[in-house]
Design a protein around this motif. Structure first.
Motif, PDB file in Angstrom:
ATOM      1  N   GLY A  95      39.708  -8.231  -8.669  1.00  0.00           N
ATOM      2  CA  GLY A  95      40.364  -7.719  -7.466  1.00  0.00           C
ATOM      3  C   GLY A  95      41.860  -7.540  -7.592  1.00  0.00           C
ATOM      4  N   ASN A  96      42.410  -7.973  -8.715  1.00  0.00           N
ATOM      5  CA  ASN A  96      43.848  -7.870  -8.926  1.00  0.00           C
ATOM      6  C   ASN A  96      44.137  -6.943 -10.106  1.00  0.00           C
ATOM      7  N   ASP A  97      43.699  -7.355 -11.290  1.00  0.00           N
ATOM      8  CA  ASP A  97      43.874  -6.512 -12.477  1.00  0.00           C
ATOM      9  C   ASP A  97      42.736  -5.505 -12.632  1.00  0.00           C
ATOM     10  N   ILE A  98      41.524  -5.937 -12.293  1.00  0.00           N
ATOM     11  CA  ILE A  98      40.347  -5.057 -12.336  1.00  0.00           C
ATOM     12  C   ILE A  98      39.740  -5.011 -10.938  1.00  0.00           C
ATOM     13  N   SER A  99      39.642  -3.826 -10.362  1.00  0.00           N
ATOM     14  CA  SER A  99      39.071  -3.658  -9.024  1.00  0.00           C
ATOM     15  C   SER A  99      37.837  -2.772  -9.077  1.00  0.00           C
ATOM     16  N   PHE A 100      36.937  -3.002  -8.117  1.00  0.00           N
ATOM     17  CA  PHE A 100      35.688  -2.242  -8.035  1.00  0.00           C
ATOM     18  C   PHE A 100      35.635  -1.421  -6.747  1.00  0.00           C
ATOM     19  N   ILE A 101      35.074  -0.220  -6.843  1.00  0.00           N
ATOM     20  CA  ILE A 101      34.622   0.539  -5.678  1.00  0.00           C
ATOM     21  C   ILE A 101      33.119   0.694  -5.846  1.00  0.00           C
ATOM     22  N   PHE A 102      32.358   0.169  -4.876  1.00  0.00           N
ATOM     23  CA  PHE A 102      30.903   0.193  -5.009  1.00  0.00           C
ATOM     24  C   PHE A 102      30.303   1.394  -4.290  1.00  0.00           C
ATOM     25  N   GLN A 103      29.030   1.661  -4.594  1.00  0.00           N
ATOM     26  CA  GLN A 103      28.355   2.866  -4.111  1.00  0.00           C
ATOM     27  C   GLN A 103      28.193   2.876  -2.602  1.00  0.00           C
ATOM     28  N   GLU A 104      27.753   1.787  -2.022  1.00  0.00           N
ATOM     29  CA  GLU A 104      27.418   1.779  -0.602  1.00  0.00           C
ATOM     30  C   GLU A 104      28.376   0.873   0.160  1.00  0.00           C
ATOM     31  N   PRO A 105      29.371   1.463   0.825  1.00  0.00           N
ATOM     32  CA  PRO A 105      30.386   0.642   1.483  1.00  0.00           C
ATOM     33  C   PRO A 105      29.841  -0.226   2.614  1.00  0.00           C
ATOM     34  N   MET A 106      28.725   0.166   3.236  1.00  0.00           N
ATOM     35  CA  MET A 106      28.192  -0.654   4.323  1.00  0.00           C
ATOM     36  C   MET A 106      27.683  -1.998   3.831  1.00  0.00           C
ATOM     37  N   THR A 107      27.252  -2.067   2.567  1.00  0.00           N
ATOM     38  CA  THR A 107      26.800  -3.342   2.027  1.00  0.00           C
ATOM     39  C   THR A 107      27.946  -4.100   1.359  1.00  0.00           C
ATOM     40  N   SER A 108      29.066  -3.425   1.127  1.00  0.00           N
ATOM     41  CA  SER A 108      30.210  -4.054   0.475  1.00  0.00           C
ATOM     42  C   SER A 108      31.234  -4.580   1.476  1.00  0.00           C
ATOM     43  N   LEU A 109      31.266  -3.989   2.666  1.00  0.00           N
ATOM     44  CA  LEU A 109      32.187  -4.442   3.714  1.00  0.00           C
ATOM     45  C   LEU A 109      31.486  -5.439   4.623  1.00  0.00           C
ATOM     46  N   ASN A 110      32.229  -6.435   5.081  1.00  0.00           N
ATOM     47  CA  ASN A 110      31.658  -7.451   5.964  1.00  0.00           C
ATOM     48  C   ASN A 110      31.548  -6.886   7.377  1.00  0.00           C
ATOM     49  N   LEU A 119      42.898  -1.555 -14.015  1.00  0.00           N
ATOM     50  CA  LEU A 119      41.644  -0.853 -14.291  1.00  0.00           C
ATOM     51  C   LEU A 119      40.850  -0.748 -13.001  1.00  0.00           C
ATOM     52  N   LEU A 120      40.415   0.459 -12.671  1.00  0.00           N
ATOM     53  CA  LEU A 120      39.576   0.693 -11.498  1.00  0.00           C
ATOM     54  C   LEU A 120      38.190   1.080 -11.980  1.00  0.00           C
ATOM     55  N   ILE A 121      37.173   0.336 -11.514  1.00  0.00           N
ATOM     56  CA  ILE A 121      35.783   0.658 -11.846  1.00  0.00           C
ATOM     57  C   ILE A 121      35.132   1.222 -10.597  1.00  0.00           C
ATOM     58  N   ALA A 122      34.787   2.496 -10.646  1.00  0.00           N
ATOM     59  CA  ALA A 122      34.213   3.199  -9.500  1.00  0.00           C
ATOM     60  C   ALA A 122      32.732   3.443  -9.771  1.00  0.00           C
ATOM     61  N   ASP A 123      31.877   2.723  -9.055  1.00  0.00           N
ATOM     62  CA  ASP A 123      30.428   2.782  -9.280  1.00  0.00           C
ATOM     63  C   ASP A 123      29.789   3.696  -8.238  1.00  0.00           C
ATOM     64  N   GLU A 124      29.511   4.928  -8.612  1.00  0.00           N
ATOM     65  CA  GLU A 124      28.927   5.942  -7.718  1.00  0.00           C
ATOM     66  C   GLU A 124      29.689   6.015  -6.391  1.00  0.00           C
ATOM     67  N   PRO A 125      31.003   6.179  -6.407  1.00  0.00           N
ATOM     68  CA  PRO A 125      31.780   6.086  -5.169  1.00  0.00           C
ATOM     69  C   PRO A 125      31.620   7.260  -4.224  1.00  0.00           C
ATOM     70  N   THR A 126      31.019   8.360  -4.686  1.00  0.00           N
ATOM     71  CA  THR A 126      30.926   9.550  -3.834  1.00  0.00           C
ATOM     72  C   THR A 126      29.496  10.010  -3.600  1.00  0.00           C
ATOM     73  N   THR A 127      28.517   9.192  -3.996  1.00  0.00           N
ATOM     74  CA  THR A 127      27.119   9.631  -3.959  1.00  0.00           C
ATOM     75  C   THR A 127      26.663  10.055  -2.570  1.00  0.00           C
ATOM     76  N   ALA A 128      26.979   9.263  -1.548  1.00  0.00           N
ATOM     77  CA  ALA A 128      26.453   9.538  -0.209  1.00  0.00           C
ATOM     78  C   ALA A 128      27.426  10.314   0.665  1.00  0.00           C
ATOM     79  N   LEU A 129      28.443  10.920   0.074  1.00  0.00           N
ATOM     80  CA  LEU A 129      29.479  11.582   0.867  1.00  0.00           C
ATOM     81  C   LEU A 129      29.287  13.093   0.896  1.00  0.00           C
TER      82      LEU A 129
END
Length: 533
Positions: free
Chosen positions: A85-100, A171-181
């Protein structure tokens, strides 16, 4: 360019199963975008999760994954807390399951800032507003106290990107960040990531099954199949001169063709005029109606047997609300004439026998199937509800429809989690088709599927429509799929139908700037590229 992430001979196995990842090697440099592409189950996400040791304890990992020379596979918790979350961050595919769902946007963004930068109070809020502005959230000061469910899919994904960028990652790891958009939102997100990468000089590992995106954003491509990298190299080289058969298959996987023509004497299945869905806005102690959210405003259309009406538009344009309204699943105004009968005023008991003839396939094959029911129970449930099982072998009926939608009937006693995404969507289609309906509403049925599976589903829907003369109301943000399936198209924006016509009219000669922008984003037609206001 300095080396940010180095993966060498990475192998990951779970229990006694065959390795999910085998002998994978690649490098990501500062300012470089490396794309991992391949179908579901090829090992892309598992590879990415290993970079910060996010795999479950059951994973057996060998090889090397280093970040700036620090080995991550055996890293201690202190190192991991500093890097994640500091040096390496993730963007996950489905934000509804990633956000509280229980925390506001401000609270979720502030957690990371407090943990890694010690920012709290006004300083944190200023940083949050700056981040939300940077990712394109309009009037961010009014959205700080919003919860994830009040945001559209595109807005939620922008919030996820803001969280990932909060601490200036290396480093940004983007895991299917635009699939459902939607296509226009997708283009905006890709532009945003490219701009941030250029400004910050960060490396990016981009995971996707959409090769159109890869061509736009990646410097290097690694093609994965069955846990192995079968081909890698510069993006232009991979696209212009692919060597491996699997790469060639992926590049060729795109919905093509047009639907079969509808006979002139085809009967009308569904029609409506001046149809609308308005949601009241209530305020004050007495909860008086002070305004309306005009989710669908003055829609008129008809669908005949064997015909597909495609509905396109951005998130929040009213596509799904329109479908739910004509299906009588939410309150609406205006006639809904189904098989010659206006069903608008009918109560639930009178509607039940009609519902057999109008079925729906939902977007998410993960969420629309009960995890506690077998395939037989899921597919046969409608038969029981509509009293269609008297004197019939329901198990055999389920097996027959499974064969028809391309599923192995030997899997009839398995549960949804034992199937791939494409197979789950076939189960959902089988559930609708076993009742032999006249109208099927398909709400984004291919959005979460691999390109090769998308082609299979499109061909399956064409075959079923031709065989049973089905009327389809097809909702999608993927305009290539819409073009391959639809006889007629409605273009929706903010609840209004801004353009309608045949598929050829809409795609070859769009009249409105909005339709031109959608088509330009989907087909990369620069000559049509008019910005959406």
């Amino acid at each position: 360019m300095s080396e940010v992430l180095n993966v060498q001979d990475l192998t990951i196995a779970f229990g006694s199963n065959a390795p999910a990842v085998q002998g994978v090697s690649f490098t990501v440099h500062a300012g470089e975008t490396v794309a991992l592409v391949g179908e579901s189950g090829s090992g892309k996400s598992v590879t990415a999760l290993s970079s910060v040791k996010l795999l479950p304890e059951s994973a057996n990992v060998s090889g090397s994954v280093t970040y700036r020379g620090t080995e991550m596979i055996n890293a201690d918790q202190t190192t991991l807390r500093r890097v994640r979350g500091n040096d390496i961050s993730f963007i996950f595919q489905e934000p509804m399951t990633s956000l509280n769902p229980l925390h506001t946007i401000e609270k979720q963004l502030s957690e990371s800032l407090a943990l890694h930068q010690g920012l709290t109070g006004k300083a944190a809020q200023e940083r949050i507003l700056d981040l939300l502005n940077k990712v394109g959230i309009r009037n961010p000061e009014t959205r700080l106290n919003d919860y994830p469910h009040t945001l559209s899919g595109g807005q939620r994904q922008r919030v996820m990107i803001a969280m990932a960028l909060a601490n200036g990652p290396d480093l940004l790891i983007a895991d299917e960040p635009t699939t459902a958009l939607d296509v226009t939102i997708q283009a905006q997100i890709l532009d945003l990531l490219a701009d941030v990468q250029k400004a910050e000089g960060m490396g990016m590992l981009f995971i996707t099954h959409d090769l159109t995106i890869v061509r736009k954003i990646a410097d290097t491509v690694c093609v994965m199949q069955h846990g192995k990298i079968v081909e890698s190299g510069p993006t232009a080289e991979i696209f212009d001169n692919p060597q491996h058969d699997y790469t060639k298959t992926l590049l060729a996987a795109e919905p093509t063709g047009t639907p079969d023509p509808v006979p002139e004497d085809a009967p009308e299945i569904l029609s409506t005029e001046h149809f609308r869905v308005w949601f009241p806005v209530k305020r004050g102690l007495m909860r008086r109606v002070v305004d309306h959210v005009k989710a669908v405003n003055d829609a008129s259309f008809s669908i005949r047997a064997g015909e597909t009406l495609g509905v396109v538009g951005e998130s929040g344009s009213g596509k799904t609300t329109l479908a739910l309204g004509v299906m009588r699943l939410i309150s609406s105004e205006g006639p809904v004439v189904f098989l010659g009968r206006d069903v608008q005023g009918l109560k639930n008991k009178a509607l039940q026998p009609i519902r057999r003839d109008m079925q729906m396939v939902f977007q998410d094959p993960y969420g629309s199937l009960s995890p506690r029911m077998t395939v037989e129970q899921i597919v046969a449930e409608g038969l029981g509800v509509h009293g269609s099982t008297r004197g019939m072998d329901t198990r055999q009926m389920v097996k027959d429809i499974m064969v028809e939608v391309g599923l192995d009937p030997a899997t009839i006693d398995r549960y949804p989690h034992e199937f791939s995404g494409g197979q789950r969507q076939r189960i959902a289609i089988a559930r609708a088709m076993i009742l032999k309906p006249r109208l099927v509403v398909l709400d984004e049925p291919t959005s979460a599927l691999d390109m090769t599976v998308q082609v299979q589903i499109v061909n399956l829907l064409r075959d079923l429509q031709q065989k049973y003369k089905l009327a389809f109301l097809f909702i999608s943000h993927d305009l290539k799929v819409v073009r391959a399936l639809s006889h007629k198209v409605l273009v929706m924006r903010q609840g209004d139908i801004v353009e309608s016509g045949t598929g050829d009219q809409i795609f070859d000669a769009p009249k409105t700037d909005y339709a031109k922008a959608l088509i330009a984003a989907a087909f990369n037609a620069e000559s049509l590229n008019t910005p959406v206001e």
